[in-house]
Write a protein that holds these residues in place. Structure first.
Motif, mmCIF file in Angstrom:
data_model
loop_
_atom_site.group_PDB
_atom_site.id
_atom_site.type_symbol
_atom_site.label_atom_id
_atom_site.label_comp_id
_atom_site.label_asym_id
_atom_site.label_seq_id
_atom_site.Cartn_x
_atom_site.Cartn_y
_atom_site.Cartn_z
ATOM 1 N N TRP A 82 30.064 -46.194 28.121
ATOM 2 C CA TRP A 82 29.873 -47.610 27.768
ATOM 3 C C TRP A 82 29.814 -47.780 26.243
ATOM 4 N N LEU A 83 29.039 -46.902 25.581
ATOM 5 C CA LEU A 83 28.958 -46.983 24.121
ATOM 6 C C LEU A 83 30.338 -46.770 23.475
ATOM 7 N N GLY A 84 31.104 -45.840 24.054
ATOM 8 C CA GLY A 84 32.455 -45.571 23.532
ATOM 9 C C GLY A 84 33.349 -46.796 23.646
ATOM 10 N N PRO A 96 16.591 -60.643 17.282
ATOM 11 C CA PRO A 96 17.968 -60.395 17.736
ATOM 12 C C PRO A 96 18.854 -59.738 16.683
ATOM 13 N N ASN A 97 18.561 -59.971 15.401
ATOM 14 C CA ASN A 97 19.419 -59.397 14.352
ATOM 15 C C ASN A 97 19.163 -57.901 14.144
ATOM 16 N N ARG A 98 18.119 -57.354 14.783
ATOM 17 C CA ARG A 98 17.838 -55.920 14.634
ATOM 18 C C ARG A 98 18.389 -55.111 15.812
ATOM 19 N N VAL A 99 18.940 -55.793 16.812
ATOM 20 C CA VAL A 99 19.429 -55.131 18.035
ATOM 21 C C VAL A 99 20.932 -55.374 18.139
ATOM 22 N N ASN A 100 21.747 -54.313 18.063
ATOM 23 C CA ASN A 100 23.194 -54.544 18.188
ATOM 24 C C ASN A 100 23.698 -54.400 19.622
ATOM 25 N N LYS A 101 23.009 -53.553 20.408
ATOM 26 C CA LYS A 101 23.380 -53.392 21.825
ATOM 27 C C LYS A 101 22.113 -53.080 22.613
ATOM 28 N N VAL A 102 22.138 -53.435 23.894
ATOM 29 C CA VAL A 102 20.997 -53.193 24.784
ATOM 30 C C VAL A 102 21.467 -52.346 25.960
ATOM 31 N N ILE A 103 20.707 -51.284 26.260
ATOM 32 C CA ILE A 103 20.931 -50.507 27.482
ATOM 33 C C ILE A 103 19.584 -50.421 28.183
ATOM 34 N N ASN A 104 19.470 -51.006 29.359
ATOM 35 C CA ASN A 104 18.188 -50.948 30.067
ATOM 36 C C ASN A 104 18.353 -50.330 31.448
ATOM 37 N N GLU A 114 24.703 -37.988 35.129
ATOM 38 C CA GLU A 114 25.365 -39.266 35.431
ATOM 39 C C GLU A 114 24.905 -40.352 34.462
ATOM 40 N N THR A 115 23.618 -40.373 34.165
ATOM 41 C CA THR A 115 23.091 -41.361 33.216
ATOM 42 C C THR A 115 23.754 -41.194 31.858
ATOM 43 N N ASN A 116 23.842 -39.951 31.395
ATOM 44 C CA ASN A 116 24.468 -39.685 30.096
ATOM 45 C C ASN A 116 25.923 -40.134 30.083
ATOM 46 N N GLN A 117 26.652 -39.830 31.167
ATOM 47 C CA GLN A 117 28.067 -40.220 31.225
ATOM 48 C C GLN A 117 28.224 -41.733 31.169
ATOM 49 N N VAL A 118 27.407 -42.445 31.944
ATOM 50 C CA VAL A 118 27.492 -43.909 31.989
ATOM 51 C C VAL A 118 27.197 -44.499 30.605
ATOM 52 N N ILE A 119 26.134 -43.997 29.969
ATOM 53 C CA ILE A 119 25.740 -44.516 28.654
ATOM 54 C C ILE A 119 26.814 -44.213 27.612
#
Length: 312
Positions: free
Chosen positions: A307-309, A122-130, A299-304
């Motif tokens: 969200w990251l922003g 868990p300490n190596r993952v700051n965010k998850v997008i699946n 659309e995928t790029n926009q959503v990602i």
């Protein structure tokens, strides 16, 4: 359509006792890593639309061919493809770049690996997008046993485990036709038929629906699998019950901020209890099938990126 000549040149990077073929964009954005993990039977090329968009937005985008795929190592032992090894490769990839942690993006099997990585490291993952595959609850019964009881011996997960080598050989004899028939969208609904669906698909003369990608894009995948074969990638499925055991004593809650992207027409079932295991999740649905980031790249790029922003 994407010109395959525009895809980055790979590097072979030694990690965790194997070599991974790694494609990247935005190395100038060092310090903002996003690691993209493909599914089955895929390739890092499945992220061809996301790599340049992430780089342009200021991220260091890293897309490995995971072990068993493309020109990455293909160990012989089935157990070399369990969640410990697959997540260990990604941790070692971070070490190679000198990153403490990263945002991990997974589609299909890649999503399963990212869920497992978030639990095991868990300490190596700051965010998850699946994409496509939601968190898989670890029930009382090992996953393949459970699937065999509920879905029968012809269900492809079960078939891969109980009849090792049979499906792999059919896919290898029909690589081009199998991948052409698999990478479709807007397929008309059909009645379920007896037999092993993917073996039938590999033998089907006429594909249904519309192609997800151009012939030149599809040729990249066909060439990769003609070279690698399918056994190594199918070995991921042959570790599901082993993974079930390996995750027995791990805290099952994914605590990182998470984005889950579903395709409204995907055959993979949504999770009814996602927020119980992933309390920090935002869910988005796109009007597409299973190959989300290839069917709806913009659309995928926009959503990602939106969200990251918002995550800062």
């Amino acid at each position: 359509m994407f010109d395959p000549a525009d895809f980055p040149e790979p590097a072979l990077i030694p990690v965790n006792g194997v070599e991974l073929e790694v494609f990247e964009a935005g190395r100038e954005n060092a310090g903002r890593p996003v690691v993209l993990c493909h599914g089955w039977p895929e390739h890092a090329f499945s992220w061809r639309h996301q790599l340049p968009a992430l780089a342009a937005a200021g991220y260091h985008a890293i897309a490995p061919n995971q072990r068993g795929y493309g020109n990455s190592s293909r160990p012989v032992d089935v157990t070399d493809y369990d969640i410990e090894h697959l997540s260990g490769d990604l941790v070692a990839l971070l070490d190679h770049y000198g990153y403490e942690d990263a945002t991990f993006v997974g589609h299909d099997w890649g999503a399963f690996v990212v869920w497992g990585l978030a639990l095991l490291h868990p300490n190596r993952v700051n965010k998850v997008i699946n994409l496509s595959l939601p968190y898989q609850e670890r029930g009382e019964k090992p996953w393949i046993e459970f699937m065999e009881d509920t879905l029968g011996g012809d269900f492809y997960f079960v078939h891969f485990n109980r009849r090792p080598g049979v499906a792999d050989a059919v896919f290898e004899d029909n690589t081009s036709q199998f991948l052409r028939n698999l990478y479709r969208k807007n397929e008309p609904p059909g009645e379920p038929r007896p037999g092993m669906a993917l073996i039938d698909l590999a033998g089907a003369e006429t594909p249904l629906g519309d192609p997800v990608m151009s012939d030149s894009e599809l040729a990249v995948l066909v060439s990769a699998f003609e070279s690698s074969g399918f056994t190594a990638s199918v070995n991921w499925y042959r570790n599901l019950d082993r993974n079930w055991r390996l995750l027995a004593d791990v805290d099952p809650i994914v605590r990182q901020p998470t984005l889950m992207i579903y395709g409204d027409r995907d055959v993979i079932a949504r999770s009814e209890r996602l927020t119980e295991f992933v309390p920090n999740v935002e869910v988005v649905s796109l009007d597409c099938g299973h190959w989300i980031q290839q069917e709806k790249p913009e659309e995928t790029n926009q959503v990602i990126l939106r969200w990251l922003g918002r995550q800062g």
